[in-house]
Design an enzyme around this catalytic site. Structure first.
Site, PDB file in Angstrom:
ATOM      1  N   ASP A  98       0.845  -1.206   0.000  1.00  0.00           N
ATOM      2  CA  ASP A  98       0.000   0.000   0.000  1.00  0.00           C
ATOM      3  C   ASP A  98       0.878   1.254   0.000  1.00  0.00           C
ATOM      4  OD1 ASP A  98      -1.881   2.037   0.591  1.00  0.00           O
ATOM      5  OD2 ASP A  98      -3.115   0.653   1.756  1.00  0.00           O
ATOM      6  N   HIS A 100      -0.455   4.496   0.015  1.00  0.00           N
ATOM      7  CA  HIS A 100      -1.150   5.685   0.529  1.00  0.00           C
ATOM      8  C   HIS A 100      -0.517   6.167   1.833  1.00  0.00           C
ATOM      9  CE1 HIS A 100      -4.089   3.700  -2.115  1.00  0.00           C
ATOM     10  NE2 HIS A 100      -4.462   4.935  -2.408  1.00  0.00           N
ATOM     11  N   SER A 151      -5.239  -4.248   2.102  1.00  0.00           N
ATOM     12  CA  SER A 151      -4.412  -3.845   3.252  1.00  0.00           C
ATOM     13  C   SER A 151      -5.031  -4.297   4.565  1.00  0.00           C
ATOM     14  CB  SER A 151      -4.229  -2.328   3.271  1.00  0.00           C
ATOM     15  OG  SER A 151      -3.617  -1.905   2.093  1.00  0.00           O
TER      16      SER A 151
HETATM   17 CO1  B1M Z   1      -5.698   5.408  -4.156  1.00  0.00          CO
HETATM   18  N1  B1M Z   1      -7.268   4.348  -3.722  1.00  0.00           N
HETATM   19  N2  B1M Z   1      -5.004   3.969  -5.252  1.00  0.00           N
HETATM   20  N3  B1M Z   1      -4.271   6.624  -4.580  1.00  0.00           N
HETATM   21  N4  B1M Z   1      -6.702   6.752  -3.318  1.00  0.00           N
HETATM   22  C1  B1M Z   1      -8.209   4.895  -2.745  1.00  0.00           C
HETATM   23  C2  B1M Z   1      -7.864   4.427  -1.341  1.00  0.00           C
HETATM   24  C3  B1M Z   1      -9.589   4.331  -3.272  1.00  0.00           C
HETATM   25  C4  B1M Z   1     -10.647   4.171  -2.189  1.00  0.00           C
HETATM   26  C5  B1M Z   1     -10.089   5.228  -4.417  1.00  0.00           C
HETATM   27  C6  B1M Z   1     -11.333   4.686  -5.101  1.00  0.00           C
HETATM   28  O1  B1M Z   1     -11.268   3.848  -5.918  1.00  0.00           O
HETATM   29  N5  B1M Z   1     -12.465   5.195  -4.763  1.00  0.00           N
HETATM   30  C7  B1M Z   1      -9.132   2.972  -3.875  1.00  0.00           C
HETATM   31  C8  B1M Z   1      -9.133   1.781  -2.933  1.00  0.00           C
HETATM   32  C9  B1M Z   1     -10.117   0.713  -3.336  1.00  0.00           C
HETATM   33  C10 B1M Z   1     -10.125  -0.402  -2.358  1.00  0.00           C
HETATM   34  O2  B1M Z   1      -9.191  -1.136  -2.188  1.00  0.00           O
HETATM   35  N6  B1M Z   1     -11.253  -0.475  -1.706  1.00  0.00           N
HETATM   36  C11 B1M Z   1      -7.751   3.309  -4.372  1.00  0.00           C
HETATM   37  C12 B1M Z   1      -7.055   2.571  -5.369  1.00  0.00           C
HETATM   38  C13 B1M Z   1      -7.813   1.470  -6.055  1.00  0.00           C
HETATM   39  C14 B1M Z   1      -5.717   2.865  -5.726  1.00  0.00           C
HETATM   40  C15 B1M Z   1      -4.823   2.113  -6.748  1.00  0.00           C
HETATM   41  C16 B1M Z   1      -4.927   0.593  -6.731  1.00  0.00           C
HETATM   42  C17 B1M Z   1      -5.147   2.684  -8.126  1.00  0.00           C
HETATM   43  C18 B1M Z   1      -4.409   2.063  -9.286  1.00  0.00           C
HETATM   44  O3  B1M Z   1      -3.207   2.085  -9.352  1.00  0.00           O
HETATM   45  N7  B1M Z   1      -5.182   1.513 -10.169  1.00  0.00           N
HETATM   46  C19 B1M Z   1      -3.425   2.601  -6.331  1.00  0.00           C
HETATM   47  C20 B1M Z   1      -2.879   1.699  -5.218  1.00  0.00           C
HETATM   48  C21 B1M Z   1      -1.420   1.605  -5.226  1.00  0.00           C
HETATM   49  C22 B1M Z   1      -0.954   0.820  -3.996  1.00  0.00           C
HETATM   50  O4  B1M Z   1      -1.164   1.230  -2.878  1.00  0.00           O
HETATM   51  N8  B1M Z   1      -0.321  -0.318  -4.227  1.00  0.00           N
HETATM   52  C23 B1M Z   1      -3.741   3.944  -5.763  1.00  0.00           C
HETATM   53  C24 B1M Z   1      -2.857   5.019  -5.791  1.00  0.00           C
HETATM   54  C25 B1M Z   1      -3.141   6.275  -5.299  1.00  0.00           C
HETATM   55  C26 B1M Z   1      -2.235   7.483  -5.484  1.00  0.00           C
HETATM   56  C27 B1M Z   1      -0.742   7.128  -5.434  1.00  0.00           C
HETATM   57  C28 B1M Z   1      -2.545   8.103  -6.839  1.00  0.00           C
HETATM   58  C29 B1M Z   1      -2.744   8.437  -4.339  1.00  0.00           C
HETATM   59  C30 B1M Z   1      -1.982   8.274  -3.018  1.00  0.00           C
HETATM   60  C31 B1M Z   1      -0.901   9.279  -2.830  1.00  0.00           C
HETATM   61  C32 B1M Z   1      -0.315   9.233  -1.441  1.00  0.00           C
HETATM   62  O5  B1M Z   1      -0.915   8.816  -0.479  1.00  0.00           O
HETATM   63  N9  B1M Z   1       0.896   9.686  -1.363  1.00  0.00           N
HETATM   64  C33 B1M Z   1      -4.159   7.898  -4.096  1.00  0.00           C
HETATM   65  C34 B1M Z   1      -5.180   8.623  -3.403  1.00  0.00           C
HETATM   66  C35 B1M Z   1      -4.848  10.064  -3.069  1.00  0.00           C
HETATM   67  C36 B1M Z   1      -6.425   8.051  -3.056  1.00  0.00           C
HETATM   68  C37 B1M Z   1      -7.672   8.716  -2.428  1.00  0.00           C
HETATM   69  C38 B1M Z   1      -8.347   9.511  -3.532  1.00  0.00           C
HETATM   70  C39 B1M Z   1      -7.436   9.626  -1.237  1.00  0.00           C
HETATM   71  C40 B1M Z   1      -6.667   9.018  -0.055  1.00  0.00           C
HETATM   72  C41 B1M Z   1      -6.242  10.098   0.912  1.00  0.00           C
HETATM   73  O6  B1M Z   1      -5.101  10.548   0.907  1.00  0.00           O
HETATM   74  N10 B1M Z   1      -7.181  10.600   1.734  1.00  0.00           N
HETATM   75  C42 B1M Z   1      -8.503   7.452  -1.968  1.00  0.00           C
HETATM   76  C43 B1M Z   1     -10.007   7.689  -1.971  1.00  0.00           C
HETATM   77  C44 B1M Z   1     -10.486   8.176  -0.614  1.00  0.00           C
HETATM   78  O7  B1M Z   1      -9.959   7.838   0.419  1.00  0.00           O
HETATM   79  N11 B1M Z   1     -11.531   8.938  -0.660  1.00  0.00           N
HETATM   80  C45 B1M Z   1      -7.903   6.365  -2.765  1.00  0.00           C
HETATM   81  C46 B1M Z   1      -6.916  11.676   2.673  1.00  0.00           C
HETATM   82  C47 B1M Z   1      -6.335  11.105   3.987  1.00  0.00           C
HETATM   83  C48 B1M Z   1      -6.082  12.249   4.980  1.00  0.00           C
HETATM   84  O8  B1M Z   1      -7.281  10.233   4.534  1.00  0.00           O
HETATM   85  O9  B1M Z   1      -5.715   8.246   4.347  1.00  0.00           O
HETATM   86  O10 B1M Z   1      -8.181   7.918   4.908  1.00  0.00           O
HETATM   87  P1  B1M Z   1      -6.954   8.728   5.004  1.00  0.00           P
HETATM   88  O11 B1M Z   1      -6.546   8.919   6.541  1.00  0.00           O
HETATM   89  C49 B1M Z   1      -7.476   9.290   7.520  1.00  0.00           C
HETATM   90  C50 B1M Z   1      -8.086   8.102   8.260  1.00  0.00           C
HETATM   91  O12 B1M Z   1      -8.240   6.974   7.455  1.00  0.00           O
HETATM   92  C51 B1M Z   1      -7.187   7.914   9.439  1.00  0.00           C
HETATM   93  O13 B1M Z   1      -6.722   9.227   9.738  1.00  0.00           O
HETATM   94  C52 B1M Z   1      -6.688  10.027   8.553  1.00  0.00           C
HETATM   95  C53 B1M Z   1      -7.290  11.397   8.781  1.00  0.00           C
HETATM   96  O14 B1M Z   1      -7.710  11.698  10.019  1.00  0.00           O
HETATM   97  N12 B1M Z   1      -6.016   7.045   9.372  1.00  0.00           N
HETATM   98  C54 B1M Z   1      -5.479   6.529  10.510  1.00  0.00           C
HETATM   99  C55 B1M Z   1      -5.262   6.647   8.344  1.00  0.00           C
HETATM  100  N13 B1M Z   1      -4.268   5.885   8.754  1.00  0.00           N
HETATM  101  C56 B1M Z   1      -4.355   5.794  10.094  1.00  0.00           C
HETATM  102  C57 B1M Z   1      -3.565   5.125  11.029  1.00  0.00           C
HETATM  103  C58 B1M Z   1      -3.926   5.230  12.381  1.00  0.00           C
HETATM  104  C59 B1M Z   1      -5.037   5.954  12.774  1.00  0.00           C
HETATM  105  C60 B1M Z   1      -5.831   6.617  11.854  1.00  0.00           C
HETATM  106  O15 B1M Z   1      -3.231   4.645  13.360  1.00  0.00           O
HETATM  107  C61 B1M Z   1      -1.991   4.032  13.077  1.00  0.00           C
END
Ligand code: B1M
Length: 213
Positions: A98, A100, A151
């Protein structure tokens, strides 16, 4: 456009133009986390929605991620920090497979602003690297982040490896792919120590504080 819509739009379009100035405006009325959890997250959610609907390609989502990282970096100096003595040490990583890291890095910022020493191992971190990191740094807590559905399963395997390595430190898990239910029913039973789920960075801090109290 109203301020919040402009902020969300910058994230959706992956544009940094005017972003710093708008963030400064928002800072006059709100704390940094309210800006992140409000308009910036709304923008990210829309990016996720459009990506899911094949309206965006990965390169465009990367641009959005860059804009989000820029915004978080701009807000970071304005975040509240406590000068408390060291509350604990946390080993943090996004799990194997992963990439992200925006959420994980936000967790790092919040924890390190609030008395924790954070060792951030980065992305795609295999269990063996975490185990080596644990032995080297002897953290109080291990934090795992993951956004992909696979993940969530990787976390199950990771804690199994921890257990086999004799590690029983509290594990904090988070990320969009997880839920409290999955944590309780699938991850926790595979581990010998406490596993706690937090939906966002602030509740991650609250949980860490509870663990350390
Ligand atoms: Co990706 N991606 N992505 N992506 N991406 C998602 C996660 C996805 C839901 C988008 C979608 O399709 N709707 C989807 C996942 C589908 C699934 O498995 N259910 C997805 C996919 C499919 C993919 C790829 C497979 C796409 C591809 O290549 N075909 C690929 C995966 C590559 C891999 O990992 N092997 C991929 C790639 C990418 C980018 C590189 C382009 C980029 C990431 C860049 C980066 O992180 N440096 C990206 C992004 C930006 C997203 C979305 C749009 C946004 C994620 C984000 O940064 N959110 C995402 C859609 C979405 O989430 N709406 C998506 C903002 C962030 C602040 O929130 O990370 O949730 P989040 O963290 C929150 C909480 O979750 C929590 O606290 C944070 C805020 O308070 N939290 C924790 C997180 N970690 C924590 C740990 C803790 C406690 C709390 O304790 C240890």
């Amino acid at each position: 456009l109203p301020l919040d819509e402009r902020l969300a739009q910058c994230i959706i379009e992956g544009s940094k133009e005017g972003l710093a100035a708008d963030l400064d405006l928002a800072l006059q009325e709100r704390v940094p986390l309210a800006i992140i959890n409000g308009p910036l997250m709304a923008g990210m959610d829309e990016v996720g929605r459009q990506f899911n609907a094949n309206q965006l390609i990965v390169a465009e989502v990367l641009q959005s991620a860059e804009a989000m990282k820029f915004a978080v970096a701009h807000l970071e100096p304005h975040m509240e920090r406590t000068d408390a003595a060291l509350r604990g040490r946390i080993l943090l990583a996004t799990v194997k497979g992963d990439v992200h890291d925006i959420g994980k890095n936000l967790v790092e910022i919040i924890l390190s602003n609030n008395g924790y020493s954070v060792i951030n191992l980065g992305i795609k971190v295999a269990a063996q690297e975490l185990i080596a990191g644990y032995r080297e740094h002897q953290p109080d807590i291990i934090g795992l982040s993951g956004l992909l559905v696979k993940s969530a399963q990787m976390m199950v395997e990771t804690v199994q490896d921890f257990r086999a390595a004799g590690i029983a430190a509290p594990v904090l898990v988070g990320g969009a792919a997880l839920s409290n239910r999955f944590t309780r029913l699938r991850i926790a039973p595979e581990y010998g120590g406490l596993v706690a789920y937090s939906p966002d960075a602030m509740s991650g801090l609250a949980l860490a504080n509870t663990i350390q109290d």
